[in-house]
Design an enzyme around this catalytic site. Sequence first.
Site, PDB file in Angstrom:
ATOM      1  N   SER A 186     -56.375   4.349  93.249  1.00 28.87           N
ATOM      2  CA  SER A 186     -57.003   5.448  93.983  1.00 28.87           C
ATOM      3  C   SER A 186     -58.500   5.492  93.705  1.00 28.87           C
ATOM      4  CB  SER A 186     -56.370   6.755  93.506  1.00 28.87           C
ATOM      5  OG  SER A 186     -57.121   7.852  93.946  1.00 28.87           O
ATOM      6  N   TYR A 227     -54.142  12.945  86.255  1.00 22.98           N
ATOM      7  CA  TYR A 227     -53.673  12.020  87.297  1.00 22.98           C
ATOM      8  C   TYR A 227     -54.567  10.772  87.324  1.00 22.98           C
ATOM      9  CZ  TYR A 227     -53.206  10.044  91.992  1.00 22.98           C
ATOM     10  OH  TYR A 227     -53.058   9.175  93.059  1.00 22.98           O
ATOM     11  N   LYS A 253     -53.800   6.641  86.612  1.00 22.55           N
ATOM     12  CA  LYS A 253     -54.109   5.527  87.525  1.00 22.55           C
ATOM     13  C   LYS A 253     -54.928   4.462  86.798  1.00 22.55           C
ATOM     14  CE  LYS A 253     -51.877   6.559  91.038  1.00 22.55           C
ATOM     15  NZ  LYS A 253     -50.857   5.713  91.640  1.00 22.55           N
ATOM     16  N   ASN A 308     -59.236   8.236 101.219  1.00 18.65           N
ATOM     17  CA  ASN A 308     -58.428   9.412 101.610  1.00 18.65           C
ATOM     18  C   ASN A 308     -57.487   9.077 102.764  1.00 18.65           C
ATOM     19  OD1 ASN A 308     -60.810  10.419 100.090  1.00 18.65           O
ATOM     20  ND2 ASN A 308     -59.864  12.390 100.481  1.00 18.65           N
ATOM     21  N   ARG A 350     -64.403  24.070  95.341  1.00 10.88           N
ATOM     22  CA  ARG A 350     -63.162  23.927  94.578  1.00 10.88           C
ATOM     23  C   ARG A 350     -63.505  23.219  93.268  1.00 10.88           C
ATOM     24  NH1 ARG A 350     -58.358  20.591  97.523  1.00 10.88           N
ATOM     25  NH2 ARG A 350     -59.835  18.892  97.206  1.00 10.88           N
ATOM     26  N   PRO A 351     -63.094  23.785  92.133  1.00 14.81           N
ATOM     27  CA  PRO A 351     -63.461  23.171  90.861  1.00 14.81           C
ATOM     28  C   PRO A 351     -63.042  21.696  90.804  1.00 14.81           C
ATOM     29  CG  PRO A 351     -62.335  25.264  90.487  1.00 14.81           C
ATOM     30  CD  PRO A 351     -62.251  24.984  91.958  1.00 14.81           C
TER      31      PRO A 351
HETATM   32  P1  NAD Z   1     -45.568  10.151  98.074  1.00 17.31           P
HETATM   33  O1  NAD Z   1     -45.265  11.202  97.074  1.00 17.31           O
HETATM   34  O2  NAD Z   1     -45.356  10.455  99.517  1.00 17.31           O
HETATM   35  O3  NAD Z   1     -44.755   8.822  97.729  1.00 17.31           O
HETATM   36  C1  NAD Z   1     -44.361   8.489  96.428  1.00 17.31           C
HETATM   37  C2  NAD Z   1     -42.884   8.162  96.492  1.00 17.31           C
HETATM   38  O4  NAD Z   1     -42.439   7.784  95.186  1.00 17.31           O
HETATM   39  C3  NAD Z   1     -42.021   9.350  96.916  1.00 17.31           C
HETATM   40  O5  NAD Z   1     -41.141   8.943  97.930  1.00 17.31           O
HETATM   41  C4  NAD Z   1     -41.272   9.752  95.646  1.00 17.31           C
HETATM   42  O6  NAD Z   1     -39.998  10.283  95.926  1.00 17.31           O
HETATM   43  C5  NAD Z   1     -41.214   8.432  94.905  1.00 17.31           C
HETATM   44  N1  NAD Z   1     -41.153   8.547  93.451  1.00 17.31           N
HETATM   45  C6  NAD Z   1     -41.943   9.307  92.638  1.00 17.31           C
HETATM   46  N2  NAD Z   1     -41.597   9.115  91.353  1.00 17.31           N
HETATM   47  C7  NAD Z   1     -40.582   8.214  91.354  1.00 17.31           C
HETATM   48  C8  NAD Z   1     -39.809   7.612  90.336  1.00 17.31           C
HETATM   49  N3  NAD Z   1     -40.002   7.904  89.027  1.00 17.31           N
HETATM   50  N4  NAD Z   1     -38.855   6.718  90.678  1.00 17.31           N
HETATM   51  C9  NAD Z   1     -38.633   6.410  91.985  1.00 17.31           C
HETATM   52  N5  NAD Z   1     -39.347   6.949  92.989  1.00 17.31           N
HETATM   53  C10 NAD Z   1     -40.300   7.843  92.681  1.00 17.31           C
HETATM   54  O7  NAD Z   1     -47.069   9.683  97.817  1.00 17.31           O
HETATM   55  P2  NAD Z   1     -48.001   8.731  98.690  1.00 17.31           P
HETATM   56  O8  NAD Z   1     -49.071   9.573  99.266  1.00 17.31           O
HETATM   57  O9  NAD Z   1     -47.198   7.860  99.558  1.00 17.31           O
HETATM   58  O10 NAD Z   1     -48.643   7.888  97.524  1.00 17.31           O
HETATM   59  C11 NAD Z   1     -48.167   6.609  97.156  1.00 17.31           C
HETATM   60  C12 NAD Z   1     -49.022   6.082  96.027  1.00 17.31           C
HETATM   61  O11 NAD Z   1     -50.375   6.048  96.430  1.00 17.31           O
HETATM   62  C13 NAD Z   1     -48.985   6.932  94.760  1.00 17.31           C
HETATM   63  O12 NAD Z   1     -48.988   6.052  93.647  1.00 17.31           O
HETATM   64  C14 NAD Z   1     -50.280   7.709  94.824  1.00 17.31           C
HETATM   65  O13 NAD Z   1     -50.742   8.039  93.537  1.00 17.31           O
HETATM   66  C15 NAD Z   1     -51.192   6.703  95.490  1.00 17.31           C
HETATM   67  N6  NAD Z   1     -52.323   7.324  96.201  1.00 17.31           N
HETATM   68  C16 NAD Z   1     -52.086   8.251  97.173  1.00 17.31           C
HETATM   69  C17 NAD Z   1     -53.165   8.840  97.827  1.00 17.31           C
HETATM   70  C18 NAD Z   1     -52.939   9.901  98.885  1.00 17.31           C
HETATM   71  O14 NAD Z   1     -53.884  10.623  99.201  1.00 17.31           O
HETATM   72  N7  NAD Z   1     -51.774  10.020  99.470  1.00 17.31           N
HETATM   73  C19 NAD Z   1     -54.478   8.461  97.501  1.00 17.31           C
HETATM   74  C20 NAD Z   1     -54.668   7.494  96.524  1.00 17.31           C
HETATM   75  C21 NAD Z   1     -53.586   6.918  95.881  1.00 17.31           C
HETATM   76  N1  UDP Z   2     -61.111  20.830 101.427  1.00 23.35           N
HETATM   77  C1  UDP Z   2     -61.370  22.042 102.019  1.00 23.35           C
HETATM   78  N2  UDP Z   2     -60.316  22.897 102.254  1.00 23.35           N
HETATM   79  C2  UDP Z   2     -59.033  22.578 101.936  1.00 23.35           C
HETATM   80  C3  UDP Z   2     -58.765  21.311 101.344  1.00 23.35           C
HETATM   81  C4  UDP Z   2     -59.832  20.467 101.095  1.00 23.35           C
HETATM   82  O1  UDP Z   2     -62.520  22.375 102.316  1.00 23.35           O
HETATM   83  O2  UDP Z   2     -58.117  23.381 102.154  1.00 23.35           O
HETATM   84  C5  UDP Z   2     -62.238  19.887 101.196  1.00 23.35           C
HETATM   85  C6  UDP Z   2     -62.418  19.482  99.752  1.00 23.35           C
HETATM   86  O3  UDP Z   2     -63.249  20.405  99.073  1.00 23.35           O
HETATM   87  C7  UDP Z   2     -63.059  18.098  99.904  1.00 23.35           C
HETATM   88  C8  UDP Z   2     -62.433  17.565 101.185  1.00 23.35           C
HETATM   89  O4  UDP Z   2     -61.940  18.696 101.898  1.00 23.35           O
HETATM   90  O5  UDP Z   2     -64.452  18.217 100.119  1.00 23.35           O
HETATM   91  C9  UDP Z   2     -61.265  16.599 100.950  1.00 23.35           C
HETATM   92  O6  UDP Z   2     -60.328  17.215 100.101  1.00 23.35           O
HETATM   93  P1  UDP Z   2     -58.921  16.502  99.782  1.00 23.35           P
HETATM   94  O7  UDP Z   2     -58.213  17.373  98.789  1.00 23.35           O
HETATM   95  O8  UDP Z   2     -58.233  16.190 101.054  1.00 23.35           O
HETATM   96  O9  UDP Z   2     -59.328  15.110  99.124  1.00 23.35           O
HETATM   97  P2  UDP Z   2     -60.025  14.773  97.705  1.00 23.35           P
HETATM   98  O10 UDP Z   2     -60.910  15.922  97.339  1.00 23.35           O
HETATM   99  O11 UDP Z   2     -58.896  14.585  96.763  1.00 23.35           O
HETATM  100  O12 UDP Z   2     -60.799  13.522  97.945  1.00 23.35           O
END
Ligand code: NAD
Ligand code: UDP
Length: 337
Positions: free
Chosen positions: A124, A148, A152, A178, A291-292
Site C-alpha cells: 500500500s 496497519y 504492511k 487509492n 481528519r487526524p
Molecule cells: P477486503 O477486506 O475486501 O479483502 C480482504 C479479503 O481477505 C476479505 O475477503 C477477507 O474476508 C479476507 N481475509 C482477511 N483475513 C483473512 C484471513 N486471516 N484468512 C483468510 N482470509 C482473510 O480488502 P481489499 O480492499 O480487497 O484489500 C486487499 C488487500 O489490499 C489487503 O491486503 C489490503 O491491505 C490491501 N490494500 C487495500 C487498499 C484499499 O484501499 N482497498 C489499499 C492498499 C492496499
Molecule cells: N475524505 C473526506 N471525507 C470522507 C472520507 C475521506 O473528505 O468522508 C478525504 C480524506 O480526508 C482524504 C481523501 O478524502 O483527503 C481520501 O480519503 P480516503 O480515506 O479515501 O483515503 P486515504 O486517506 O486512506 O488515502
Amino acid sequence: MRVLLTGGAGYIGAHTATVLAGRGHEIVLVDNFANAERDVPARLARLTGQAMTLIEADIRDTETLTAALRAHEVEAVIHFAALKAVGESEVDPLLYYDMNIIGTIRLLQAMRAANVGRIVFSSSATVYGQPDSAPVREDAPTRAENIYGRTKLVMEDLIRDLARTGPLRAAANLRYFNPVGAHPSAQIGEMPRGVPNNLMPYITQVATGLRPHLNVFGTDYPTADGTGVRDYIHVMDLAEAHALALEYIGAHDETLTLNLGTGTGISVLELVRAFERATGRPIPLHFAPRRPGDVASNYADPSLAARVLGWKARLNIEDMCRDAWRWQAAQAGINDI
Ligand code: NAD
Ligand code: UDP
C-alpha cells in the site's frame, strides 16, 4: 498459471480473479469471509464462466494451505488477505499483527512446504507515510505512521527476506494508491461494513440517500483547492496490473516493488464534481476539520510499473465514479444508469 488468491473473495481479489480468468489462468480462492460476502465466488463463476475452487480457510491455518497448494499444484500466490482498517489497527494492534504478520508468516511456511516460490503481494502507498514530496517513487523513504502501515512494511520485508535467502524465487510487492470503482457489470464491488472510512464509498452512499451529506475533511491543505489530494485508481486497472505482475514473475526470478497509481492527484472537491458529472447525482457537502493523521497530498510516480510490466492505468476519474455508482445503485435497488 495455476494461482491461489488469499483473500480472493474480497474487493481487490475478486476483481483480479475476473481478469485472471479472462487471461486463462486457473484460480483457487482462499478466504475466511471475515470481510467478504459468501456469494462472491458464485458471482465470479457467473461472470467468468470459470468455476473457481473455493477453500474456506484462515491463512494462519498452515496445514490447510499447504494441502491446498499441493492438491491444486499451485505455481504462484497472490496475497490479498489482510485486515485493512487504520483506525481499528490503532485500537487493537495485536489483532493486526496476528492477522497480517503472523498470517503472512504462516502462508510463507505453507508455500515453502509445498515448494511454491512465487508471490504477488498487496502492499500500500501507506508505507510512504507522509511523503516528503509527490509524485512518490518507489525509492522514497518508507515509514509506518500507524499499526496497519507497520504491518504492511513488515510483510514487505518478510517477502524480500525470503526472496533474498532462497525460499521465494520471485516476488512483486505492489503498492496500491487509492483503489476505487467496481466491475463494469455491477456484479461485484466494494462492500464496506458500517460507516465507510474511504471517500468514494461514502460519496456513493450519500448519492443513494443512505447518508445526508459528505463531510469534507480539511479545506486548508496546501493544495490547489485546499482539500486533500490522492491518486484514485480504478480497481479494474489494478486487477490488470496484478495479472501482468503474476505473468512477469512467472517468467523472471526477480523481486519487484512497484507503485500502482495513475500518477494524477485528484482533490476531494474534484472527485465530488467528477461524481456529480458522471452520475447526475448531487452530493451535499459539509466542510469539516482535517481528519487526524491525513496527509495533504499523495500520488504515485507509476513509471516503473510502466517500464517493467508495460502497464498503465487506462480508466479515468469519471469511469471510476460511474462504475462505483452503478455498483452501489445496484446494491441499493436503484435502477439508475
Ligand atoms: P477486503 O477486506 O475486501 O479483502 C480482504 C479479503 O481477505 C476479505 O475477503 C477477507 O474476508 C479476507 N481475509 C482477511 N483475513 C483473512 C484471513 N486471516 N484468512 C483468510 N482470509 C482473510 O480488502 P481489499 O480492499 O480487497 O484489500 C486487499 C488487500 O489490499 C489487503 O491486503 C489490503 O491491505 C490491501 N490494500 C487495500 C487498499 C484499499 O484501499 N482497498 C489499499 C492498499 C492496499
Ligand atoms: N475524505 C473526506 N471525507 C470522507 C472520507 C475521506 O473528505 O468522508 C478525504 C480524506 O480526508 C482524504 C481523501 O478524502 O483527503 C481520501 O480519503 P480516503 O480515506 O479515501 O483515503 P486515504 O486517506 O486512506 O488515502
